[in-house]
Each structure stands twice: as structure tokens, then as C-alpha cells.
Design an enzyme around this catalytic site. Structure first.
Site, mmCIF file in Angstrom:
data_model
loop_
_atom_site.group_PDB
_atom_site.id
_atom_site.type_symbol
_atom_site.label_atom_id
_atom_site.label_comp_id
_atom_site.label_asym_id
_atom_site.label_seq_id
_atom_site.Cartn_x
_atom_site.Cartn_y
_atom_site.Cartn_z
ATOM 1 N N ARG A 119 0.820 -1.220 0.000
ATOM 2 C CA ARG A 119 0.000 0.000 0.000
ATOM 3 C C ARG A 119 0.846 1.258 0.000
ATOM 4 O O ARG A 119 0.423 2.284 -0.541
ATOM 5 C CB ARG A 119 -0.906 0.010 1.232
ATOM 6 N N LYS A 177 16.120 -25.985 3.230
ATOM 7 C CA LYS A 177 17.447 -26.080 3.854
ATOM 8 C C LYS A 177 18.245 -27.208 3.214
ATOM 9 O O LYS A 177 17.715 -28.283 2.949
ATOM 10 C CB LYS A 177 17.302 -26.362 5.367
ATOM 11 N N GLU A 223 15.660 -23.886 20.324
ATOM 12 C CA GLU A 223 16.052 -22.491 20.116
ATOM 13 C C GLU A 223 16.477 -21.887 21.446
ATOM 14 O O GLU A 223 15.968 -22.284 22.496
ATOM 15 C CB GLU A 223 14.883 -21.690 19.549
ATOM 16 N N ASP A 260 3.226 -23.572 15.601
ATOM 17 C CA ASP A 260 4.344 -22.841 15.005
ATOM 18 C C ASP A 260 5.413 -23.770 14.432
ATOM 19 O O ASP A 260 6.055 -23.438 13.436
ATOM 20 C CB ASP A 260 4.970 -21.932 16.079
ATOM 21 N N HIS A 304 7.086 -27.640 10.252
ATOM 22 C CA HIS A 304 8.499 -28.012 10.093
ATOM 23 C C HIS A 304 8.808 -29.430 10.604
ATOM 24 O O HIS A 304 9.440 -30.227 9.913
ATOM 25 C CB HIS A 304 9.406 -27.038 10.837
ATOM 26 N N LYS A 317 11.525 -22.990 23.002
ATOM 27 C CA LYS A 317 12.229 -21.699 23.064
ATOM 28 C C LYS A 317 13.043 -21.652 24.346
ATOM 29 O O LYS A 317 12.707 -22.321 25.339
ATOM 30 C CB LYS A 317 11.208 -20.553 23.125
HETATM 31 P P1 NAP Z 1 4.884 -7.370 7.829
HETATM 32 O O1 NAP Z 1 6.260 -6.922 8.175
HETATM 33 O O2 NAP Z 1 3.752 -6.957 8.697
HETATM 34 O O3 NAP Z 1 4.595 -6.892 6.337
HETATM 35 C C1 NAP Z 1 3.336 -6.976 5.755
HETATM 36 C C2 NAP Z 1 3.401 -6.448 4.337
HETATM 37 O O4 NAP Z 1 2.091 -6.483 3.795
HETATM 38 C C3 NAP Z 1 3.893 -5.029 4.240
HETATM 39 O O5 NAP Z 1 4.682 -4.890 3.102
HETATM 40 C C4 NAP Z 1 2.595 -4.246 4.084
HETATM 41 O O6 NAP Z 1 2.929 -3.064 3.401
HETATM 42 C C5 NAP Z 1 1.789 -5.205 3.242
HETATM 43 N N1 NAP Z 1 0.354 -5.015 3.357
HETATM 44 C C6 NAP Z 1 -0.398 -4.949 4.475
HETATM 45 N N2 NAP Z 1 -1.696 -4.753 4.159
HETATM 46 C C7 NAP Z 1 -1.759 -4.711 2.811
HETATM 47 C C8 NAP Z 1 -2.816 -4.527 1.883
HETATM 48 N N3 NAP Z 1 -4.085 -4.344 2.290
HETATM 49 N N4 NAP Z 1 -2.524 -4.549 0.569
HETATM 50 C C9 NAP Z 1 -1.251 -4.712 0.133
HETATM 51 N N5 NAP Z 1 -0.205 -4.886 0.967
HETATM 52 C C10 NAP Z 1 -0.454 -4.881 2.291
HETATM 53 O O7 NAP Z 1 4.791 -8.951 7.722
HETATM 54 P P2 NAP Z 1 5.973 -9.982 7.377
HETATM 55 O O8 NAP Z 1 6.676 -10.321 8.642
HETATM 56 O O9 NAP Z 1 6.774 -9.459 6.246
HETATM 57 O O10 NAP Z 1 5.147 -11.278 6.960
HETATM 58 C C11 NAP Z 1 4.540 -11.418 5.695
HETATM 59 C C12 NAP Z 1 3.966 -12.834 5.604
HETATM 60 O O11 NAP Z 1 5.035 -13.766 5.744
HETATM 61 C C13 NAP Z 1 2.982 -13.180 6.706
HETATM 62 O O12 NAP Z 1 2.031 -14.084 6.194
HETATM 63 C C14 NAP Z 1 3.845 -13.900 7.741
HETATM 64 O O13 NAP Z 1 3.107 -14.802 8.512
HETATM 65 C C15 NAP Z 1 4.791 -14.647 6.820
HETATM 66 N N6 NAP Z 1 6.076 -14.997 7.439
HETATM 67 C C16 NAP Z 1 6.915 -14.039 7.896
HETATM 68 C C17 NAP Z 1 8.133 -14.409 8.445
HETATM 69 C C18 NAP Z 1 9.111 -13.373 8.937
HETATM 70 O O14 NAP Z 1 10.207 -13.765 9.343
HETATM 71 N N7 NAP Z 1 8.798 -12.101 8.905
HETATM 72 C C19 NAP Z 1 8.504 -15.759 8.533
HETATM 73 C C20 NAP Z 1 7.623 -16.727 8.038
HETATM 74 C C21 NAP Z 1 6.428 -16.326 7.491
HETATM 75 P P3 NAP Z 1 2.041 -1.717 3.409
HETATM 76 O O15 NAP Z 1 1.766 -1.383 4.850
HETATM 77 O O16 NAP Z 1 2.917 -0.745 2.697
HETATM 78 O O17 NAP Z 1 0.826 -2.041 2.644
#
Ligand code: NAP
Length: 483
Positions: free
Chosen positions: A51, A181, A215, A234, A239, A330
Site C-alpha cells: 500500500r 534447507k 532455540e 508454530d 516443520h 524456546k
Molecule cells: P509485515 O512486516 O507486517 O509486512 C506486511 C506487508 O504487507 C507489508 O509490506 C505491508 O505493506 C503489506 N500489506 C499490508 N496490508 C496490505 C494490503 N491491504 N494490501 C497490500 N499490501 C499490504 O509482515 P511480514 O513479517 O513481512 O510477513 C509477511 C507474511 O510472511 C505473513 O504471512 C507472515 O506470517 C509470513 N512470514 C513471515 C516471516 C518473517 O520472518 N517475517 C517468517 C515466516 C512467514 P504496506 O503497509 O505498505 O501495505
């Protein structure tokens, strides 16, 4: 040994959620490393979407900062500047109609089109529907979805249904980064590219299997998310279930996506329901200088488990009578992931040595120091008669391959390139995910319906005492948790 780079076809990859944590920490640095390895075609495009209103240059600056920080790359690198030229950005709200026409105009005919849904799962349906309605997706489009894939069978089933409204199963790539991995894939190589182990890989010869993912970190910083999930959702449902499947499955007829996933599915379907005594849940306690789980989760009444140990039985010919013990947690003593296969003792000892031969053990270390360790009996050196001793045949893959690890692609890099190549072997199929939830759901429901509190354990320990008893009851013991 330098890993071989197999070029991929030209592609347009759209990252929805490109401004988020996962894109910054893993996806963009991973793509950069593939670029450095020479795997990204010269005309490939990587288009960020979220967004946030910004233009291509602003996104390039954002991506540069992320790659410098998380990819440990020099800010002034010319290679990085070259990579950034592949990047573009379109502002899109998954729930709105703006930006989609522009995205469509940027997609090139003839290139592979992949869409990475790195956003909350609640947005998957909106993204899929818009891609279809604006004519951006076709039968060749690939979509990549992140974990968590549902929080129970019903929600996973609903997510699958939403995605399948617009995409066929062959177009959906469900990521479990564990499968990307190096050593996890090595499990299959060890089992199916050697004659040595497979004949013994059954209950006749294997006493039990231990799978440990430990962990040292707690849940501070992501406590409110984790508190709704817990170790079973989780780690175990995804995993650890994948590791269990790779150890327990029958040899697939070919290293082919559906052949491999068919065999994994059969294992999940053969898992017996857990008895109440087969599971121990734990929560780390506060110490004088560190907060406990409930502090980190900011929920004093929380019953969510930060540790779980399970005794799992697989009801099939190969594994009848051989338990698989799983544990993950953890704030444990060390950060380590390993699979240990303990073989049975020889049926009869010809030696007078006290105690006789001990059971052989094969340990496959996933992290740290990926490798294998096979414990074998030998004669104790010296003239003192025929005394036996057990020694490790220890192999670190990095040493054996003459590699310091810097050249190895990490899980995300490998998996994204597999998406472009159209290879689903290392991605979970919809029925596999649902079967895994179908097995974990009753475990979670029984717990949520009870009033029992998780067993406390000290930070830096091996987990709750009760988990030790789970093993002692069977006259077995956990392996020590150490890095
Ligand atoms: P995040 O940091 O909260 O990022 C969310 C992203 O979605 C941001 O780029 C946000 O950008 C965008 N977004 C939110 N609402 C939106 C909308 N209505 N339309 C378009 N874009 C939108 O989350 P994240 O940690 O990157 O995680 C993303 C996904 O990966 C999730 O499903 C999470 O469960 C999964 N995941 C993450 C990790 C990790 O290590 N972070 C690990 C495994 C899985 P804007 O606010 O600019 O729209």
C-alpha cells in the site's frame, strides 16, 4: 566445492508485501545473492507491491538498505547497483482496485509470471481475486504463499478453497522454508542415494527416532503473535512434521513433486492419534534477570506452550513399534536441530566385554555445523583384551565439501528459484497441509478444552522435567541439547 548455478528462464516476480519484514530480511537479500551467483536473467523484473505510496527509485533505495543490512553487502557495491536496476514498484492495496492496471502493463508476455504473497493470509483471497479479475493471472502464473497456512484444518481448508477458486494446485507454491534447507534435502540424498541405510531403516532395526529443534531465543518482540499459536502450531504441524515425513516415508518412485509428496502424505495419514500421556507442554519461567514466557507474551494467564515433547507412533508396516520422539522449544540450552536414529542393539554379543556392544546411532545435524555422525563400536586400543568402545564417525558437510558455507544458497533463495523453474518438490501440497492439521487439531482441541497449565522449565535448560519422564518411562533418554 562451488555450487553449480543452473540459469532460470526470464521472469517477472511480483512481491506483494515488499515493504514488510520478510521481504526485507529474506526475499530481497536472497534474490540479490542469486543475482551475484549469476542466476538472474538480464531482463528479469522484480516488482514490489504494497500500500505504501512510493516510486521505483524510492523502493530501490528501500531494497538497497535492506540488502545492505540483512545481506551484509557493501553499500557502494557496483553489483548491488546493477541488481537494483531489476527492481520496480507499484502501489497496490490488496482490497482496492487501484494499481492493478499498472501492474498488468508492466508484466511482459513470454516471461514467467510469479506472485509472492508475503502478506497476512487474510489478504490471499483478495490478491488471488484481483489477479484473476484484472486479467493478470493465467494458467501459467505461479503464486507463492507463506506460512502460517491456516491455524487449524477448517481455516487451512478455507484458504485452499480461496486459492483454488483462481489457481490450480500446480500453480500454488506453499512455502515451508525448512524444506529449502540444504541438510533437509540431504536427508533424501542420504536415504535414497545410499544402499547402506535403507535396508536397516525399519522397526526391525531402529529402536527409536528423536527429532529436536531447540532455540535459545524466547518470544520477546513477537509474543502477542506467538501466544495465539504456540509450539504445536508454530513448529510441529509444519516443520517437524516435514522432517518426520522425510525420515519415515517410503522411497518415492522418482524425485518428482507428486511422487515425493504422495509418500509424505501417506506418513501423515498413518500417524496414530496421540494419547494424553504422549505429550508434554512447557513454558519457560522468569529468572532473576530475564522475563518468563507470560511476561514476553504480555499475558499473565497464558497457557500457550513454548515447549512441546511428543511421542508419535506411525501405524504402518515399516514403523510399527518404533516411536518417534519430537521436541521443540524456546529458551533452551542451545540452538540446535537434529535427527537421531537409534538402532537396536545386536541380538547377541560374542564378546565377554561388560555391557556388550551398544546400539549404533546415526545423527543428522541440520544446524549448526550441518553434517552426520554415526556411532560405531570398535575395539578399545591397547593390550587389555577385547574391550569394546563406541566412537563417532563424524562428518561435517562443510569440511567434506571444502566449503565454508558462504556459497550455499539459503532456503529462501533456493525455493524462489524453484518457483521460477516450476519445481514443486520442496513445497507443501494442499492435501498434505490439511492432513497435518487433521492430526494436530485434536491435540490442540484437547488442550484448549482442559484447564491444565504447561509444565514450567528454566530458561537455558533442556525443557521440563516431565519431558524427561516421557522418555524414562520407555527406558530411553533424550540426547543432550548442545550446539
Ligand atoms: P509485515 O512486516 O507486517 O509486512 C506486511 C506487508 O504487507 C507489508 O509490506 C505491508 O505493506 C503489506 N500489506 C499490508 N496490508 C496490505 C494490503 N491491504 N494490501 C497490500 N499490501 C499490504 O509482515 P511480514 O513479517 O513481512 O510477513 C509477511 C507474511 O510472511 C505473513 O504471512 C507472515 O506470517 C509470513 N512470514 C513471515 C516471516 C518473517 O520472518 N517475517 C517468517 C515466516 C512467514 P504496506 O503497509 O505498505 O501495505
Amino acid at each position: 566445492m562451488v555450487s553449480r548455478v543452473i540459469p532460470v528462464d526470464d521472469f517477472d516476480l511480483v512481491i506483494f508485501g515488499a515493504t514488510g519484514d520478510l521481504a526485507h530480511r529474506k526475499i530481497l537479500p536472497g534474490l540479490y545473492r542469486r543475482f551475484v551467483a549469476g542466476q538472474i536473467p538480464k531482463t528479469a523484473q522484480i516488482i514490489g507491491a504494497a500500500r505504501t505510496e512510493q516510486d521505483d527509485d524510492a523502493f530501490r533505495a528501500e531494497a538497497k538498505a535492506a540488502i545492505v543490512e540483512f545481506g551484509k553487502v557493501d553499500e557502494g557495491s557496483d553489483t548491488l547497483a546493477d541488481f537494483l536496476r531489476h527492481l520496480g514498484y507499484v502501489s497496490i492495496d490488496a482490497k482496492g482496485d487501484g494499481g492493478w492496471d499498472e501492474l498488468k502493463s508492466r508484466m511482459r508476455a513470454g516471461a514467467i509470471h510469479a506472485f509472492y504473497f508475503s502478506v497476512a493470509p487474510s489478504l490471499f483471497g483478495d490478491l488471488a481475486e484481483h489477479l484473476a479479475r484484472f486479467g493478470i493471472a493465467d494458467d501459467h502464473t505461479r503464486i507463492v504463499v507463506e506460512k502460517p497456512f491456516g491455524r487449524d484444518l477448517a481455516s487451512a481448508h478455507a484458504l485452499n478453497a480461496v486459492l483454488r477458486e483462481h489457481f490450480k494446485e500446480e500453480q500454488i507454491y506453499r512455502i515451508d522454508h525448512y524444506l529449502g534447507k540444504e541438510t533437509v534435502q540431504n536427508l533424501m540424498a542420504v536415504r535414497f542415494a545410499n544402499i547402506l541405510f535403507e535396508p536397516l531403516w525399519k522397526s526391525e532395526y531402529v529402536d527409536h527416532v528423536q527429532i529436536t529443534v531447540a532455540e535459545t531465543v524466547g518470544v520477546a518482540g513477537r509474543g502477542s503473535y506467538y501466544d495465539k499459536s504456540g509450539a504445536i502450531r508454530d513448529m510441529v504441524q509444519n516443520h517437524m512434521m516435514q522432517l518426520l515425513c522425510l525420515i519415515a516415508m517410503e522411497p518415492p518412485y522418482h524425485f518428482d513433486p507428486d511422487a515425493v509428496r504422495d509418500e509424505k502424505l501417506k506418513v501423515i495419514r498413518a500417524l496414530e492419534p496421540l494419547e494424553p500421556g504422549d505429550i508434554v507442554r512447557g513454558q519457560y519461567q522468569a529468572t532473576e534477570d530475564a522475563p518468563g514466557y507470560t511476561d514476553d507474551a504480555e499475558n499473565p494467564a497464558s497457557r500457550t506452550e513454548s515447549y512441546v515433547a511428543l511421542k508419535v507412533r506411525i501405524s504402518n508396516w515399516r514403523w510399527q513399534g518404533t516411536p518417534f520422539y519430537l521436541r521443540t522449544g524456546k529458551k533452551l540450552r542451545a540452538r540446535t536441530s537434529e535427527i537421531a536414529i537409534t538402532f537396536k542393539e545386536p541380538p547377541h554379543s560374542i564378546f565377554d566385554d561388560e555391557g556388550g556392544p551398544k546400539a549404533n546411532e546415526l545423527v543428522i545435524r541440520l544446524q549448526p555445523n550441518e553434517g552426520m555422525n554415526l556411532k560405531v563400536m570398535i575395539k578399545e586400543p591397547g593390550p587389555g583384551g577385547m574391550r569394546l568402545t563406541q566412537v563417532p564417525l563424524d562428518m561435517s558437510f562443510a569440511d567434506a565439501l571444502g566449503d565454508d558455507g558462504t556459497d550455499m544458497p539459503d532456503a529462501y533463495e533456493r525455493l524462489i528459484m524453484d518457483v521460477i523453474r516450476g519445481n514443486q518438490t520442496l513445497f507443501m501440497r494442499g492435501d498434505e497441509v490439511e492432513a497435518a492439521w487433521a492430526w494436530t487439531d485434536p491435540i490442540i482441541e484437547a488442550w484448549e478444552g482442559s484447564k491444565i497449565r504447561p509444565e514450567p522449565y528454566d530458561a537455558g535448560s533442556s525443557g521440563p522435567e516431565e519431558a524427561l519422564r516421557l522418555m524414562h518411562r520407555d527406558n530411553r533418554r533424550w540426547r543432550e541439547i548442545r550446539a
